[in-house]
Design a protein around this motif. Sequence first.
Motif, PDB file in Angstrom:
ATOM      1  N   THR A 202       0.824  -1.346   0.137  1.00 34.88           N
ATOM      2  CA  THR A 202      -0.247  -0.069   0.192  1.00 34.88           C
ATOM      3  C   THR A 202       0.971   0.967   0.029  1.00 34.88           C
ATOM      4  N   ILE A 203       0.527   1.835  -0.900  1.00 34.72           N
ATOM      5  CA  ILE A 203       1.218   3.636  -1.022  1.00 34.72           C
ATOM      6  C   ILE A 203       0.476   4.330  -0.259  1.00 34.72           C
ATOM      7  N   VAL A 204       0.660   5.163   0.389  1.00 33.14           N
ATOM      8  CA  VAL A 204       0.445   6.085   0.672  1.00 33.14           C
ATOM      9  C   VAL A 204       1.625   7.544   1.163  1.00 33.14           C
ATOM     10  N   GLY A 323       0.020   3.368 -17.567  1.00 32.79           N
ATOM     11  CA  GLY A 323      -0.938   2.219 -16.710  1.00 32.79           C
ATOM     12  C   GLY A 323      -0.136   1.224 -17.206  1.00 32.79           C
ATOM     13  N   HIS A 324      -0.953   0.321 -17.334  1.00 27.07           N
ATOM     14  CA  HIS A 324      -0.284  -0.794 -17.092  1.00 27.07           C
ATOM     15  C   HIS A 324      -1.687  -1.960 -17.536  1.00 27.07           C
ATOM     16  N   MET A 325      -1.257  -3.597 -17.304  1.00 26.71           N
ATOM     17  CA  MET A 325      -2.194  -3.939 -17.179  1.00 26.71           C
ATOM     18  C   MET A 325      -1.905  -4.384 -15.807  1.00 26.71           C
ATOM     19  N   VAL A 330      -0.265  -7.415 -10.067  1.00 22.01           N
ATOM     20  CA  VAL A 330      -0.453  -6.373 -10.386  1.00 22.01           C
ATOM     21  C   VAL A 330      -0.044  -5.565 -11.849  1.00 22.01           C
ATOM     22  N   ARG A 331       0.939  -6.677 -12.605  1.00 24.90           N
ATOM     23  CA  ARG A 331       1.408  -5.695 -14.010  1.00 24.90           C
ATOM     24  C   ARG A 331       0.775  -7.383 -14.852  1.00 24.90           C
ATOM     25  N   ASP A 332      -0.165  -7.904 -14.534  1.00 26.84           N
ATOM     26  CA  ASP A 332      -0.306  -9.447 -15.321  1.00 26.84           C
ATOM     27  C   ASP A 332      -0.315  -8.937 -16.469  1.00 26.84           C
ATOM     28  N   ILE A 405      -4.491   9.468 -10.189  1.00 23.74           N
ATOM     29  CA  ILE A 405      -6.199   9.300 -10.314  1.00 23.74           C
ATOM     30  C   ILE A 405      -5.833   7.666 -11.051  1.00 23.74           C
ATOM     31  N   GLU A 406      -6.833   6.736 -10.660  1.00 21.86           N
ATOM     32  CA  GLU A 406      -6.004   5.480 -10.889  1.00 21.86           C
ATOM     33  C   GLU A 406      -7.505   4.774 -10.767  1.00 21.86           C
ATOM     34  N   ASP A 407      -8.001   4.226 -12.015  1.00 22.20           N
ATOM     35  CA  ASP A 407      -8.523   2.972 -12.344  1.00 22.20           C
ATOM     36  C   ASP A 407      -8.363   1.613 -13.102  1.00 22.20           C
TER      37      ASP A 407
HETATM   38  N1  GLY Z   1       0.017   0.609  -7.600  1.00 20.06           N
HETATM   39  C1  GLY Z   1       1.324   0.954  -8.097  1.00 20.06           C
HETATM   40  C2  GLY Z   1       1.842   0.569  -9.953  1.00 20.06           C
HETATM   41  O1  GLY Z   1       1.191   0.686 -10.122  1.00 20.06           O
HETATM   42  O2  GLY Z   1       3.264   1.205 -10.018  1.00 20.06           O
END
Ligand code: GLY
Length: 428
Positions: A202-204, A323-325, A330-332, A405-407
């Motif tokens: 988690t990033i805060v 962004g990314h897939m 998280v980078r699938d 902002i990320e969706d």
């Molecule tokens: N949620 C972190 C990133 O996408 O790099």
Amino acid sequence: MISADVLAARRARVAAALPLGRALLLVGAGQPIPLPEGSDQTYPFRSHSEYLYLAGGECAGGVVAFDPLEGPVDGWQTFVPPVTEAERVWEGRRQAPGRPIEELARWLESRRGRPVAVLGSRLPDLDGDPQLSDRVREALTHARRPKDAHEIACVRRAVAATVAGFAALPGRLQPGVSERRIQIELEAEFLRHGGDRTGYGTIVGTGPNAAVLHFEPSDRTVAAGDFVLVDAGAEVERYVADVTRTFVAGKPSPFQRDLYQVVLAAQERAIARCRPGAEWKEIHLAAAIDLVEGLVSLGIMRGEPASLVEQEAHTLFFPHGLGHMVGLGVRDGSGRAPGRTQDPRASLRTLRMDLPLAPGYLVTVEPGLYFIPALLNDPGRRLRFSSCVDWTRVEACLPLGGVRIEDNLLVTDGAPEVLTREIPKALD
Ligand code: GLY
Ligand code: MN
């Protein structure tokens, strides 16, 4: 859990996509990694995602094997180690379904002389053909990009837990609350609402920490008027959500509001561009132009937006890809479309993917604008972009942090479905 039918259909679809010829495929789950200090504990075990996808479940030491000469359905086997008594006693581990791992040697022996592609985690004493393995990995990654119904259902559950986590935040973002406390409240809600764990650290980031792209929550407490950037997502059955929202503790200043609106407008335009066939790098560059246009209108940058992006001036304030897939991690599935090489343009180096979108792809769209001292205090950049930026204004903005902002969205035949739309984006 994935059903046998869905797994069989997935394997058959993959079999048709892999350039194996008469070569065999082995995919290793990997082994738990002991903690370095020599205790009897290990890092949390995760099967390699290529194994998980093709086996349908976790299993330390498991191997999926495929012989294409036996057909796209019957050619698949899963070999698993027997669970030991010690594993039952200490971990409560259960026997995963599959053939005993000892039989893998015989399976290979009866196919001796055929090339072998090895994916997943490394297998002891079995390197396979490295070039063949690379080609097969590229094809498998590409075949995994459109998500099947099981995967989308898992992501929706991860999104539901993530929605609950973010819903807990707004009332708590008061001056005096620490980044750590925000993390605790968020993650507790993830777990209460079906999350197995977080999908990534988690990033805060509050105040200036919001300009550190992957800031680990600290004991810093929020001051009135700080930006509070939270980038987090829950994980369910290994599928993750990845969401960022930026808040202001208390009342935003007019400049914070304007900066936020620039990022939000760029994000919404980028989301609308996520149609099948659209090239990701073009969507990224169009978002960069939108962001720069906003910075020009705020008096931070000077010049014609498209030309500033051509000169890479946007990377001062938007130093990452759009962004990314996302999905099985998280980078699938990120990366390049098969056969593509790295685009030579320097400003595209940070992109995590270079491909045309297609129905079934799950992507994040996460533009941001930041005041990052490590970039903006660099004399080389100040010289190179001396006329493109109002450096006096930038000086004043340095303590401000940044906005992202990320969706997460599912590309469809038409307009994308924003899976994370329930998480509000209004600043106040
Ligand atoms: N949620 C972190 C990133 O996408 O790099
Ligand atoms: Mn992300």
